[in-house]
Design an enzyme around this catalytic site. Sequence first.
Site, PDB file in Angstrom:
ATOM      1  N   VAL A  88      22.102  69.335  39.594  1.00 42.18           N
ATOM      2  CA  VAL A  88      23.342  70.201  39.925  1.00 42.18           C
ATOM      3  C   VAL A  88      24.314  69.290  39.793  1.00 42.18           C
ATOM      4  CG1 VAL A  88      24.102  71.678  41.742  1.00 42.18           C
ATOM      5  CG2 VAL A  88      21.966  71.758  41.469  1.00 42.18           C
ATOM      6  N   TYR A 115      31.619  63.722  40.207  1.00 44.84           N
ATOM      7  CA  TYR A 115      30.814  63.295  39.570  1.00 44.84           C
ATOM      8  C   TYR A 115      29.559  62.499  40.617  1.00 44.84           C
ATOM      9  CZ  TYR A 115      32.287  64.343  35.036  1.00 44.84           C
ATOM     10  OH  TYR A 115      32.672  65.106  33.935  1.00 44.84           O
ATOM     11  N   GLU A 134      14.774  65.706  40.303  1.00 45.95           N
ATOM     12  CA  GLU A 134      13.711  64.953  41.109  1.00 45.95           C
ATOM     13  C   GLU A 134      14.250  65.356  42.728  1.00 45.95           C
ATOM     14  OE1 GLU A 134      14.004  62.389  37.642  1.00 45.95           O
ATOM     15  OE2 GLU A 134      15.380  63.695  38.653  1.00 45.95           O
ATOM     16  N   ALA A 156      32.209  68.442  40.006  1.00 49.02           N
ATOM     17  CA  ALA A 156      33.385  67.929  39.504  1.00 49.02           C
ATOM     18  C   ALA A 156      33.441  66.438  39.970  1.00 49.02           C
ATOM     19  CB  ALA A 156      34.374  68.806  39.907  1.00 49.02           C
TER      20      ALA A 156
END
Length: 136
Positions: A47, A52, A59, A50
């Site tokens: 997921v 980062y 996982e 914006a």
Amino acid sequence: MTDVTDFDVLFTAAAQVQTLAYAPYSRFKVGAALLADDGVVYAGCNVENAAYPSGSCAEQGAVSAMIAGGGRAIRAILVFGEGAELVTPCGACRQRIREFATPDTAVAIAGPDGIRAHFSLVELLPASFGPANLPK
């Protein structure tokens, strides 16, 4: 060691959840599925965000689902990603897996055409730091 049937189930679960990944920035979708000590398969997908560094790996999602579902140990895990290179867990995820797995826990790496590689956790994270390193 986990048998082939377990990896078939993990492959199906990881491939399915990979399609649900939220990856609008990298467009690199990853799915992961693990078999927990309670016999349940838990899955997660990456997921992105914006901002980062705020995203989460597949996982990480699978481990969180395991804990939320009541599982406490990873018996085997499979990571599913596309591309020419193996999509192995990043360093942070190797450590996350280590928290709930043993050095000999099976880690399979797969792509759309099937399982591409098998590792033990110790091969991916040698001389790791884990729960046993901390005082009781």
